[in-house]
Scaffold this active site. Structure first.
Site, PDB file in Angstrom:
ATOM      1  N   PHE A 100      12.616  19.992 -64.891  1.00 63.01           N
ATOM      2  CA  PHE A 100      12.896  20.736 -66.122  1.00 63.01           C
ATOM      3  C   PHE A 100      12.326  22.158 -66.062  1.00 63.01           C
ATOM      4  CE2 PHE A 100      13.522  17.140 -69.506  1.00 63.01           C
ATOM      5  CZ  PHE A 100      14.764  16.884 -68.960  1.00 63.01           C
ATOM      6  N   ARG A 101      11.033  22.249 -65.672  1.00 61.73           N
ATOM      7  CA  ARG A 101      10.351  23.540 -65.802  1.00 61.73           C
ATOM      8  C   ARG A 101      10.039  24.227 -64.481  1.00 61.73           C
ATOM      9  NH1 ARG A 101       8.713  19.893 -69.081  1.00 61.73           N
ATOM     10  NH2 ARG A 101       9.004  20.178 -71.319  1.00 61.73           N
ATOM     11  N   GLN A 123       6.802   9.785 -65.287  1.00 64.31           N
ATOM     12  CA  GLN A 123       7.578  10.283 -66.429  1.00 64.31           C
ATOM     13  C   GLN A 123       9.058  10.303 -66.058  1.00 64.31           C
ATOM     14  OE1 GLN A 123       5.421  13.974 -68.085  1.00 64.31           O
ATOM     15  NE2 GLN A 123       4.555  13.638 -66.063  1.00 64.31           N
ATOM     16  N   HIS A 180       8.899   7.034 -69.694  1.00 60.15           N
ATOM     17  CA  HIS A 180      10.076   7.533 -70.417  1.00 60.15           C
ATOM     18  C   HIS A 180      11.327   6.688 -70.224  1.00 60.15           C
ATOM     19  CE1 HIS A 180       8.042  11.753 -70.463  1.00 60.15           C
ATOM     20  NE2 HIS A 180       7.514  10.915 -71.321  1.00 60.15           N
ATOM     21  N   CYS A 188      23.486  -1.722 -76.005  1.00 59.35           N
ATOM     22  CA  CYS A 188      24.188  -1.408 -77.250  1.00 59.35           C
ATOM     23  C   CYS A 188      23.168  -1.281 -78.384  1.00 59.35           C
ATOM     24  CB  CYS A 188      25.185  -2.523 -77.553  1.00 59.35           C
ATOM     25  SG  CYS A 188      25.899  -2.393 -79.201  1.00 59.35           S
ATOM     26  N   CYS A 245      24.116  -4.568 -80.976  1.00 56.99           N
ATOM     27  CA  CYS A 245      23.912  -5.979 -80.631  1.00 56.99           C
ATOM     28  C   CYS A 245      22.968  -6.185 -79.457  1.00 56.99           C
ATOM     29  CB  CYS A 245      25.250  -6.660 -80.352  1.00 56.99           C
ATOM     30  SG  CYS A 245      25.990  -6.168 -78.777  1.00 56.99           S
TER      31      CYS A 245
HETATM   32  P1  NAD Z   1       8.522  19.466 -65.396  1.00 58.28           P
HETATM   33  O1  NAD Z   1       9.900  19.907 -65.044  1.00 58.28           O
HETATM   34  O2  NAD Z   1       7.911  19.972 -66.643  1.00 58.28           O
HETATM   35  O3  NAD Z   1       7.536  19.879 -64.206  1.00 58.28           O
HETATM   36  C1  NAD Z   1       7.830  19.614 -62.872  1.00 58.28           C
HETATM   37  C2  NAD Z   1       6.737  20.268 -62.038  1.00 58.28           C
HETATM   38  O4  NAD Z   1       6.920  19.835 -60.697  1.00 58.28           O
HETATM   39  C3  NAD Z   1       6.789  21.788 -62.034  1.00 58.28           C
HETATM   40  O5  NAD Z   1       5.513  22.292 -62.357  1.00 58.28           O
HETATM   41  C4  NAD Z   1       7.203  22.152 -60.597  1.00 58.28           C
HETATM   42  O6  NAD Z   1       6.545  23.281 -60.112  1.00 58.28           O
HETATM   43  C5  NAD Z   1       6.747  20.949 -59.832  1.00 58.28           C
HETATM   44  N1  NAD Z   1       7.545  20.640 -58.649  1.00 58.28           N
HETATM   45  C6  NAD Z   1       8.881  20.729 -58.479  1.00 58.28           C
HETATM   46  N2  NAD Z   1       9.231  20.274 -57.262  1.00 58.28           N
HETATM   47  C7  NAD Z   1       8.071  19.898 -56.656  1.00 58.28           C
HETATM   48  C8  NAD Z   1       7.770  19.355 -55.386  1.00 58.28           C
HETATM   49  N3  NAD Z   1       8.710  19.094 -54.480  1.00 58.28           N
HETATM   50  N4  NAD Z   1       6.464  19.087 -55.091  1.00 58.28           N
HETATM   51  C9  NAD Z   1       5.477  19.362 -55.986  1.00 58.28           C
HETATM   52  N5  NAD Z   1       5.709  19.899 -57.198  1.00 58.28           N
HETATM   53  C10 NAD Z   1       7.000  20.143 -57.527  1.00 58.28           C
HETATM   54  O7  NAD Z   1       8.538  17.886 -65.325  1.00 58.28           O
HETATM   55  P2  NAD Z   1       7.597  16.819 -66.016  1.00 58.28           P
HETATM   56  O8  NAD Z   1       6.202  17.314 -66.048  1.00 58.28           O
HETATM   57  O9  NAD Z   1       7.893  15.535 -65.371  1.00 58.28           O
HETATM   58  O10 NAD Z   1       8.063  16.744 -67.538  1.00 58.28           O
HETATM   59  C11 NAD Z   1       9.362  16.893 -67.974  1.00 58.28           C
HETATM   60  C12 NAD Z   1      10.193  15.681 -68.362  1.00 58.28           C
HETATM   61  O11 NAD Z   1      11.321  15.735 -67.530  1.00 58.28           O
HETATM   62  C13 NAD Z   1       9.658  14.326 -68.126  1.00 58.28           C
HETATM   63  O12 NAD Z   1       9.555  13.748 -69.367  1.00 58.28           O
HETATM   64  C14 NAD Z   1      10.754  13.568 -67.336  1.00 58.28           C
HETATM   65  O13 NAD Z   1      11.108  12.384 -68.020  1.00 58.28           O
HETATM   66  C15 NAD Z   1      11.931  14.466 -67.369  1.00 58.28           C
HETATM   67  N6  NAD Z   1      12.748  14.573 -66.164  1.00 58.28           N
HETATM   68  C16 NAD Z   1      12.863  13.539 -65.301  1.00 58.28           C
HETATM   69  C17 NAD Z   1      13.622  13.677 -64.156  1.00 58.28           C
HETATM   70  C18 NAD Z   1      13.753  12.518 -63.210  1.00 58.28           C
HETATM   71  O14 NAD Z   1      13.718  11.375 -63.636  1.00 58.28           O
HETATM   72  N7  NAD Z   1      13.867  12.772 -61.910  1.00 58.28           N
HETATM   73  C19 NAD Z   1      14.256  14.893 -63.872  1.00 58.28           C
HETATM   74  C20 NAD Z   1      14.130  15.936 -64.797  1.00 58.28           C
HETATM   75  C21 NAD Z   1      13.353  15.764 -65.939  1.00 58.28           C
END
Ligand code: NAD
Length: 248
Positions: A36-37, A104, A122, A130, A133
Protein backbone atom coordinates in the site's frame (compact mmCIF):
# COMPACT_ATOMS: atom_id res chain seq x y z
CA UNK A 1 23.65 -5.82 0.98
CA UNK A 2 24.99 -5.08 4.45
CA UNK A 3 26.99 -8.24 5.31
CA UNK A 4 27.56 -7.29 8.97
CA UNK A 5 23.81 -6.98 9.33
CA UNK A 6 23.23 -10.44 7.84
CA UNK A 7 25.88 -11.95 10.13
CA UNK A 8 24.25 -10.31 13.14
CA UNK A 9 20.81 -11.55 12.09
CA UNK A 10 22.21 -15.07 11.70
CA UNK A 11 23.66 -14.86 15.21
CA UNK A 12 20.36 -13.66 16.68
CA UNK A 13 18.44 -16.43 14.92
CA UNK A 14 20.95 -19.07 16.01
CA UNK A 15 20.63 -17.93 19.62
CA UNK A 16 16.83 -17.77 19.64
CA UNK A 17 14.35 -20.49 20.48
CA UNK A 18 10.98 -18.79 20.06
CA UNK A 19 11.16 -16.56 17.02
CA UNK A 20 8.02 -14.75 15.93
CA UNK A 21 7.72 -13.04 12.56
CA UNK A 22 5.36 -10.11 12.29
CA UNK A 23 4.84 -8.95 8.73
CA UNK A 24 2.86 -6.95 6.27
CA UNK A 25 2.37 -6.23 2.60
CA UNK A 26 6.14 -5.84 2.02
CA UNK A 27 6.55 -9.57 2.68
CA UNK A 28 4.69 -10.28 -0.57
CA UNK A 29 6.02 -7.59 -2.94
CA UNK A 30 8.76 -10.03 -4.02
CA UNK A 31 5.89 -12.32 -5.04
CA UNK A 32 4.55 -9.57 -7.31
CA UNK A 33 1.77 -8.28 -5.03
CA UNK A 34 2.03 -4.51 -4.57
CA UNK A 35 1.99 -3.07 -1.06
CA UNK A 36 0.00 0.00 0.00
CA UNK A 37 2.57 2.56 1.14
CA UNK A 38 5.83 1.40 -0.45
CA UNK A 39 7.44 3.10 -3.47
CA UNK A 40 5.17 1.36 -6.00
CA UNK A 41 2.32 0.95 -3.54
CA UNK A 42 -1.38 1.17 -4.31
CA UNK A 43 -1.60 4.49 -2.41
CA UNK A 44 0.73 6.06 -4.98
CA UNK A 45 -1.50 5.12 -7.91
CA UNK A 46 -3.81 7.89 -9.16
CA UNK A 47 -7.23 6.60 -8.12
CA UNK A 48 -10.12 9.10 -8.17
CA UNK A 49 -11.19 7.80 -4.76
CA UNK A 50 -8.63 6.74 -2.12
CA UNK A 51 -8.19 2.96 -1.53
CA UNK A 52 -9.29 3.41 2.13
CA UNK A 53 -12.67 4.57 0.81
CA UNK A 54 -12.95 1.85 -1.84
CA UNK A 55 -12.13 -0.84 0.74
CA UNK A 56 -14.49 0.56 3.38
CA UNK A 57 -17.43 -1.48 4.68
CA UNK A 58 -19.75 1.40 3.76
CA UNK A 59 -18.65 1.13 0.09
CA UNK A 60 -19.40 -2.59 0.13
CA UNK A 61 -22.87 -1.85 1.52
CA UNK A 62 -23.75 1.21 -0.56
CA UNK A 63 -21.80 0.69 -3.80
CA UNK A 64 -21.11 -3.06 -4.01
CA UNK A 65 -20.46 -2.99 -7.77
CA UNK A 66 -17.66 -0.43 -7.40
CA UNK A 67 -16.32 -2.22 -4.31
CA UNK A 68 -15.96 -5.55 -6.13
CA UNK A 69 -14.49 -3.88 -9.22
CA UNK A 70 -11.71 -2.34 -7.09
CA UNK A 71 -11.31 -5.46 -4.96
CA UNK A 72 -10.91 -7.78 -7.96
CA UNK A 73 -8.41 -5.46 -9.66
CA UNK A 74 -6.25 -4.75 -6.62
CA UNK A 75 -6.55 -7.40 -3.95
CA UNK A 76 -6.62 -10.76 -5.73
CA UNK A 77 -3.45 -12.29 -7.18
CA UNK A 78 -4.29 -15.90 -8.02
CA UNK A 79 -0.92 -16.57 -9.70
CA UNK A 80 1.29 -15.23 -6.87
CA UNK A 81 3.73 -17.76 -5.42
CA UNK A 82 5.58 -17.71 -2.09
CA UNK A 83 8.96 -15.99 -2.26
CA UNK A 84 12.26 -16.62 -0.45
CA UNK A 85 11.00 -14.89 2.72
CA UNK A 86 7.88 -17.07 2.99
CA UNK A 87 9.96 -20.20 2.34
CA UNK A 88 12.67 -19.39 4.90
CA UNK A 89 10.10 -18.63 7.59
CA UNK A 90 8.38 -21.97 6.91
CA UNK A 91 11.78 -23.67 7.18
CA UNK A 92 12.45 -21.98 10.53
CA UNK A 93 9.11 -23.25 11.84
CA UNK A 94 9.82 -26.80 10.64
CA UNK A 95 13.19 -26.63 12.42
CA UNK A 96 11.39 -25.77 15.67
CA UNK A 97 12.94 -22.28 15.84
CA UNK A 98 9.92 -20.18 14.93
CA UNK A 99 6.76 -20.39 17.03
CA UNK A 100 4.47 -18.41 14.78
CA UNK A 101 3.79 -15.79 12.14
CA UNK A 102 1.50 -12.83 12.58
CA UNK A 103 0.55 -11.30 9.27
CA UNK A 104 -1.48 -8.34 8.11
CA UNK A 105 -1.54 -9.92 4.67
CA UNK A 106 -4.59 -11.50 3.16
CA UNK A 107 -2.89 -13.49 0.40
CA UNK A 108 -2.38 -16.87 2.12
CA UNK A 109 1.23 -17.12 0.86
CA UNK A 110 2.75 -18.10 4.23
CA UNK A 111 0.50 -21.16 4.38
CA UNK A 112 1.23 -21.94 0.73
CA UNK A 113 4.93 -21.97 1.63
CA UNK A 114 4.23 -24.51 4.38
CA UNK A 115 3.87 -22.36 7.50
CA UNK A 116 1.34 -23.78 9.94
CA UNK A 117 0.95 -21.38 12.83
CA UNK A 118 -0.15 -18.22 11.04
CA UNK A 119 -2.33 -15.55 12.63
CA UNK A 120 -4.12 -13.65 9.88
CA UNK A 121 -5.03 -10.35 11.50
CA UNK A 122 -6.87 -9.07 8.44
CA UNK A 123 -8.41 -12.30 7.19
CA UNK A 124 -7.86 -13.95 3.81
CA UNK A 125 -8.96 -13.51 0.21
CA UNK A 126 -9.14 -17.31 0.04
CA UNK A 127 -12.21 -17.44 2.31
CA UNK A 128 -15.50 -15.91 1.22
CA UNK A 129 -19.04 -16.28 2.44
CA UNK A 130 -22.60 -15.07 1.94
CA UNK A 131 -23.48 -12.21 4.29
CA UNK A 132 -27.04 -13.58 4.62
CA UNK A 133 -26.81 -17.37 5.00
CA UNK A 134 -23.07 -17.87 5.58
CA UNK A 135 -22.55 -20.30 2.68
CA UNK A 136 -18.85 -20.48 1.91
CA UNK A 137 -17.26 -19.88 -1.47
CA UNK A 138 -13.72 -20.17 -2.90
CA UNK A 139 -11.82 -17.16 -4.25
CA UNK A 140 -12.50 -18.30 -7.83
CA UNK A 141 -16.22 -17.71 -7.28
CA UNK A 142 -15.59 -14.01 -6.61
CA UNK A 143 -13.17 -13.72 -9.51
CA UNK A 144 -15.51 -15.28 -12.02
CA UNK A 145 -18.76 -13.63 -10.90
CA UNK A 146 -20.06 -10.79 -13.07
CA UNK A 147 -20.45 -7.60 -11.04
CA UNK A 148 -21.60 -8.27 -7.50
CA UNK A 149 -21.13 -11.93 -6.49
CA UNK A 150 -24.42 -13.40 -5.28
CA UNK A 151 -25.07 -16.52 -3.21
CA UNK A 152 -26.41 -19.40 -5.27
CA UNK A 153 -28.66 -20.41 -2.33
CA UNK A 154 -30.24 -17.18 -1.10
CA UNK A 155 -29.04 -14.36 -3.39
CA UNK A 156 -27.13 -12.57 -0.60
CA UNK A 157 -23.85 -10.79 -1.38
CA UNK A 158 -20.82 -13.06 -1.15
CA UNK A 159 -18.02 -11.10 0.52
CA UNK A 160 -14.40 -11.85 1.31
CA UNK A 161 -13.38 -12.76 4.85
CA UNK A 162 -11.16 -9.69 4.92
CA UNK A 163 -11.21 -6.96 7.56
CA UNK A 164 -12.31 -3.83 5.70
CA UNK A 165 -11.80 -0.26 6.81
CA UNK A 166 -14.53 0.52 9.34
CA UNK A 167 -14.52 -3.06 10.68
CA UNK A 168 -13.02 -4.39 13.89
CA UNK A 169 -10.32 -7.03 13.99
CA UNK A 170 -11.12 -10.41 15.48
CA UNK A 171 -10.36 -10.22 19.20
CA UNK A 172 -9.37 -13.91 19.18
CA UNK A 173 -6.73 -13.24 16.48
CA UNK A 174 -5.47 -10.22 18.41
CA UNK A 175 -5.21 -12.21 21.66
CA UNK A 176 -3.30 -15.02 19.94
CA UNK A 177 -0.97 -12.50 18.31
CA UNK A 178 -0.33 -10.73 21.61
CA UNK A 179 0.42 -14.04 23.37
CA UNK A 180 2.83 -15.08 20.60
CA UNK A 181 4.69 -11.77 20.81
CA UNK A 182 4.84 -11.86 24.62
CA UNK A 183 6.36 -15.35 24.57
CA UNK A 184 8.87 -14.63 21.80
CA UNK A 185 12.58 -14.24 22.47
CA UNK A 186 13.26 -12.79 19.01
CA UNK A 187 10.71 -10.70 17.14
CA UNK A 188 11.41 -10.11 13.46
CA UNK A 189 9.22 -7.38 12.02
CA UNK A 190 9.34 -7.22 8.23
CA UNK A 191 7.65 -5.59 5.28
CA UNK A 192 5.31 -3.40 7.24
CA UNK A 193 5.22 0.37 7.54
CA UNK A 194 3.85 -0.08 11.10
CA UNK A 195 1.47 2.78 10.45
CA UNK A 196 -1.76 0.77 10.62
CA UNK A 197 -3.22 -0.10 13.99
CA UNK A 198 -2.97 -2.50 15.72
CA UNK A 199 0.34 -3.27 13.97
CA UNK A 200 2.16 -0.45 15.72
CA UNK A 201 0.88 -1.30 19.19
CA UNK A 202 1.41 -5.05 18.72
CA UNK A 203 5.08 -4.49 17.90
CA UNK A 204 5.31 -2.23 20.94
CA UNK A 205 4.14 -4.97 23.32
CA UNK A 206 7.28 -7.03 22.67
CA UNK A 207 9.46 -7.21 25.77
CA UNK A 208 11.64 -10.18 24.76
CA UNK A 209 15.36 -10.36 24.10
CA UNK A 210 15.84 -8.97 20.59
CA UNK A 211 13.88 -6.95 18.06
CA UNK A 212 14.86 -6.97 14.39
CA UNK A 213 13.33 -4.77 11.70
CA UNK A 214 13.68 -5.59 8.01
CA UNK A 215 11.88 -3.00 5.92
CA UNK A 216 12.81 -1.01 2.84
CA UNK A 217 11.61 2.23 4.38
CA UNK A 218 12.13 3.56 7.91
CA UNK A 219 9.46 2.69 10.47
CA UNK A 220 8.47 4.33 13.76
CA UNK A 221 9.95 1.31 15.60
CA UNK A 222 13.47 1.65 14.08
CA UNK A 223 14.88 3.45 17.16
CA UNK A 224 13.90 0.54 19.46
CA UNK A 225 15.37 -2.29 17.37
CA UNK A 226 18.62 -4.17 18.02
CA UNK A 227 19.08 -4.52 14.28
CA UNK A 228 17.53 -2.54 11.43
CA UNK A 229 17.98 -3.60 7.81
CA UNK A 230 16.53 -1.38 5.11
CA UNK A 231 16.72 -4.19 2.60
CA UNK A 232 14.39 -6.57 0.79
CA UNK A 233 13.05 -9.19 3.15
CA UNK A 234 13.39 -12.11 0.71
CA UNK A 235 16.94 -11.13 -0.19
CA UNK A 236 17.89 -10.91 3.50
CA UNK A 237 16.20 -14.10 4.70
CA UNK A 238 17.47 -16.16 1.76
CA UNK A 239 20.99 -15.65 3.17
CA UNK A 240 20.09 -17.15 6.55
CA UNK A 241 21.09 -20.74 7.24
CA UNK A 242 18.67 -22.69 9.39
CA UNK A 243 20.42 -24.83 11.97
CA UNK A 244 23.81 -23.14 11.38
CA UNK A 245 24.63 -23.07 15.10
CA UNK A 246 24.04 -26.80 15.48
CA UNK A 247 26.51 -27.55 12.67
CA UNK A 248 29.40 -25.54 14.16
P1 NAD B 1 2.28 -0.98 3.89
O1 NAD B 1 2.03 -0.91 2.42
O2 NAD B 1 1.80 0.13 4.74
O3 NAD B 1 3.86 -1.09 4.13
C1 NAD B 1 4.66 -1.99 3.44
C2 NAD B 1 6.10 -1.71 3.84
O4 NAD B 1 6.89 -2.76 3.29
C3 NAD B 1 6.64 -0.40 3.29
O5 NAD B 1 7.22 0.33 4.35
C4 NAD B 1 7.69 -0.82 2.25
O6 NAD B 1 8.82 -0.01 2.26
C5 NAD B 1 8.07 -2.19 2.74
N1 NAD B 1 8.48 -3.12 1.69
C6 NAD B 1 7.98 -3.27 0.44
N2 NAD B 1 8.58 -4.29 -0.19
C7 NAD B 1 9.50 -4.78 0.69
C8 NAD B 1 10.44 -5.84 0.63
N3 NAD B 1 10.58 -6.61 -0.45
N4 NAD B 1 11.22 -6.07 1.72
C9 NAD B 1 11.12 -5.29 2.84
N5 NAD B 1 10.26 -4.26 2.94
C10 NAD B 1 9.44 -4.03 1.88
O7 NAD B 1 1.74 -2.38 4.36
P2 NAD B 1 1.27 -2.87 5.79
O8 NAD B 1 2.13 -2.27 6.84
O9 NAD B 1 1.15 -4.33 5.71
O10 NAD B 1 -0.18 -2.25 6.02
C11 NAD B 1 -1.11 -2.05 5.02
C12 NAD B 1 -2.28 -3.01 4.86
O11 NAD B 1 -2.18 -3.49 3.55
C13 NAD B 1 -2.34 -4.24 5.67
O12 NAD B 1 -3.47 -4.13 6.44
C14 NAD B 1 -2.55 -5.40 4.67
O13 NAD B 1 -3.70 -6.14 5.02
C15 NAD B 1 -2.83 -4.73 3.37
N6 NAD B 1 -2.26 -5.31 2.16
C16 NAD B 1 -2.03 -6.64 2.06
C17 NAD B 1 -1.46 -7.16 0.92
C18 NAD B 1 -1.22 -8.64 0.81
O14 NAD B 1 -1.96 -9.42 1.38
N7 NAD B 1 -0.16 -9.06 0.12
C19 NAD B 1 -1.10 -6.31 -0.14
C20 NAD B 1 -1.37 -4.94 -0.01
C21 NAD B 1 -1.94 -4.46 1.16
Amino acid sequence: MEQNGIAMLQELIDGAQRIVFFGGAGASTESGIPDFRGEDGIYRQPYPVPPETMLHIRTLKRHPKQFFEFYRQNMIYPDAKPNAAHRKLAELERAGKLSGIITQNIDGLHQLAGSRNVVELHGSVLRNSCIKCGKEYPMEFLMEAEGVPRCTECGGIVRPDVVLYGEALSSAALDTATDLIREADLLIVGGTSLTVQPAASLAACFGGEHLVLINLQETPADPYADLVLHEKLGEVLSQITVGAAAEV
